[in-house]
Design a protein around this motif. Structure first.
Motif, mmCIF file in Angstrom:
data_model
loop_
_atom_site.group_PDB
_atom_site.id
_atom_site.type_symbol
_atom_site.label_atom_id
_atom_site.label_comp_id
_atom_site.label_asym_id
_atom_site.label_seq_id
_atom_site.Cartn_x
_atom_site.Cartn_y
_atom_site.Cartn_z
ATOM 1 N N PHE A 161 -8.782 6.748 33.671
ATOM 2 C CA PHE A 161 -9.075 5.311 33.714
ATOM 3 C C PHE A 161 -8.078 4.495 32.886
ATOM 4 O O PHE A 161 -8.278 3.307 32.654
ATOM 5 N N GLY A 162 -6.997 5.152 32.432
ATOM 6 C CA GLY A 162 -5.947 4.427 31.739
ATOM 7 C C GLY A 162 -6.161 4.260 30.252
ATOM 8 O O GLY A 162 -5.485 3.439 29.621
ATOM 9 N N GLU A 163 -7.074 5.030 29.652
ATOM 10 C CA GLU A 163 -7.307 4.928 28.212
ATOM 11 C C GLU A 163 -6.186 5.619 27.438
ATOM 12 O O GLU A 163 -5.528 6.537 27.937
ATOM 13 N N SER A 164 -5.991 5.198 26.212
ATOM 14 C CA SER A 164 -5.025 5.851 25.335
ATOM 15 C C SER A 164 -5.538 7.229 24.940
ATOM 16 O O SER A 164 -6.715 7.554 25.140
ATOM 17 N N ILE A 165 -4.669 8.025 24.359
ATOM 18 C CA ILE A 165 -5.090 9.347 23.904
ATOM 19 C C ILE A 165 -6.205 9.231 22.877
ATOM 20 O O ILE A 165 -7.182 9.990 22.916
ATOM 21 N N GLN A 166 -6.083 8.290 21.961
ATOM 22 C CA GLN A 166 -7.118 8.131 20.940
ATOM 23 C C GLN A 166 -8.448 7.713 21.554
ATOM 24 O O GLN A 166 -9.502 8.279 21.219
ATOM 25 N N ALA A 167 -8.414 6.737 22.455
ATOM 26 C CA ALA A 167 -9.657 6.264 23.075
ATOM 27 C C ALA A 167 -10.289 7.368 23.924
ATOM 28 O O ALA A 167 -11.511 7.554 23.909
ATOM 29 N N ALA A 168 -9.467 8.106 24.650
ATOM 30 C CA ALA A 168 -9.993 9.194 25.462
ATOM 31 C C ALA A 168 -10.622 10.268 24.578
ATOM 32 O O ALA A 168 -11.685 10.815 24.899
ATOM 33 N N PHE A 169 -9.962 10.571 23.451
ATOM 34 C CA PHE A 169 -10.510 11.554 22.520
ATOM 35 C C PHE A 169 -11.844 11.076 21.944
ATOM 36 O O PHE A 169 -12.818 11.844 21.885
#
Length: 483
Positions: A161-169
């Motif tokens: 969904f286009g989230e950053s690595i931090q947000a996805a984590f």
């Protein structure tokens, strides 16, 4: 721009007999969950997952060369000093030290942006690897199979969904907390001091690959007739030798020559919720590795790369009894062919298989050829002579009429001893069944059923010229005695 490539390694040697001492890792569910979440994400066309099962040490180098991924994922057992993969022979556990992994990724600079170690006690290795690639995820302490599956699928959904690595984590760890609260702190993210994971986005609208434009509507149908004529005779003629005409393929069918970038086609099909094949035990099945759980064991692979490119891989296949399928693609002139010969005492056998096939013609059908995907059964006598053939196939639809293009295989164009069956297109996956004796007696004129001593199974994906292509998914192949 190019797709985000995720290279997924999986191994579970600690559960293998005779020395297996751990419950089986649910690697099939892990892969299925990740693929499913990516498929449901906004930018699913911008993500590509390359799966390597029963990973061995040399597989790591080979796959990194072939795929050139941005994300490398491991689902395996871990211990405080590294990961546990298969040994080179694929028989026993092999401990890979964390220092060796760090050295491995240091030798592939610039392309890999993230490494995910979805394994117990792997955070120390993740910290060391992050110092080389920029970001890495590991597990602090032990994590259950269920929590690891939840984390992986949730993490890649957020990435899709286009989230950053931090947000996805953060979202993936929240998902673990919702379902497995006591393990919410197991996943840990490490990054180099000069890299902010909150600003590192690997999937976005700008990375979505452009969709291939629709072909201009053809006005002159005679071009189709002229260009497609003879396709069946060239590629699916009854006397085609199933043995490879080229030198024997390399020991690993996932070699660089075998795994080339797929054509810009539609993403892999999703499970059809309306269809679930009935359970079927494996007793009596004479087809070796018919569910394709274990790479391409027992199958002979040949490539006729006249000018095109093809891929072959094992993919998660939810609507298969085995959970896996062989996925073939080919674009341009040439073909991929997987074959297996099964000795039988006579024709009293039933063939079953779960598969889907699709094909397309080039931008100008009169000149650029036709794609063909098919599952073929050839019936041979005691001396190996060809008696007859049945082919489940996909043809290219005439753009101006509801008929197959002239020259594309259809019943009757190979002679009275060849029967073509169009693969049903209404469902993504279809379970097919064929009674060999009945098929020969009712549809193959001049063939004496009692002479059959070998059934040769061929999985074919190819095209006759540039621009054309085909795609084939196959699983759950079985050949069992009639009851």
């Amino acid at each position: 721009m190019s797709k985000l490539k995720i290279l997924f390694f999986a191994a579970d040697p600690l559960s293998l007999p005779p020395g297996g001492r751990r419950p089986r890792l649910r690697l099939d569910e892990d892969v299925r969950g990740i693929r499913e979440k990516i498929r449901l994400s906004e930018y699913r066309d911008a993500v590509e997952v390359d799966l390597r099962l029963a990973a061995r040490p040399d597989d790591l180098l080979q796959a990194l060369y072939e795929v050139r991924p941005q994300v490398v994922h491991f689902s395996a057992h871990g211990w405080s000093e590294g990961l546990i993969l298969m040994d080179p022979a694929g028989q026993r556990p092999h401990r890979v030290q964390g220092e060796a992994l760090t050295t491995l990724f240091r030798s592939f600079p610039g392309n890999i942006r993230l490494v995910v170690l979805n394994a117990c006690d792997s955070y120390a290795q993740a910290e060391a690897i992050a110092g080389v690639v920029g970001c890495a995820i590991g597990m602090r302490g032990e994590i259950t199979d269920e929590a690891a599956i939840t984390f992986g699928s949730s993490f890649y959904r957020a990435m899709g969904f286009g989230e950053s690595i931090q947000a996805a984590f953060d979202q993936a760890r929240s998902a673990v907390g919702l379902s497995h609260f006591s393990e919410r702190d197991c996943p840990r993210l490490a990054a180099q001091p000069d890299i902010d994971p909150a600003r590192l986005v690997l999937v976005s609208p700008t990375s979505r690959p452009p969709r291939a434009p629709g072909w201009t509507k053809r006005a002159v149908i005679t071009l189709a007739v002229a260009g497609a004529a003879g396709v069946g005779a060239v590629y699916l003629r009854p006397d085609r030798n199933l043995e490879p005409s080229l030198p024997a393929p390399p020991s690993s069918p996932d070699s660089a020559a075998a795994r080339v970038a797929p054509p810009p086609a539609a993403p892999s099909p999703v499970p059809d919720s309306a269809y679930r094949p009935p359970p079927l035990d494996e007793s009596g099945n004479t087809v070796q590795n018919g569910g394709f759980q274990n790479r391409f064991a027992e199958w002979t692979r040949s490539a006729d790369r006249v000018g095109g490119k093809g891929t072959n891989e094992i993919v998660s296949f939810a609507d298969a009894r085995s959970g896996y399928a062989l996925h073939l693609t080919y674009e341009g002139r040439g073909s991929l062919l997987f074959t297996q010969k099964v000795s039988v005492p006579g024709p009293d056998y039933v063939f079953r298989g779960t598969f889907r096939a699709s094909s397309h013609e080039g931008p100008m059908i009169g000149f650029s050829g036709t794609g063909i995907a098919t599952v073929m059964l050839q019936y041979l006598d005691a001396d190996g002579r060809f008696l007859g053939m049945t082919s489940f196939y996909s043809y290219v639809q005439n753009p101006l009429a509801n008929t197959p293009l002239v020259g594309v295989p259809r019943r009757g164009n190979g002679g009275n001893n060849v029967h073509y069956i169009d693969v049903e297109k209404e469902r993504l996956y279809k379970d097919y069944e064929l009674d060999i004796r009945r098929e020969i007696e009712e549809n193959l004129l001049g063939v004496v059923a009692e002479q059959v001593r070998t059934v040769a199974i061929a999985l074919y994906c190819g095209a006759t010229d540039d621009g054309a292509g085909a795609e084939l998914w196959v699983s759950d192949l079985s050949l069992r005695p009639r009851r």
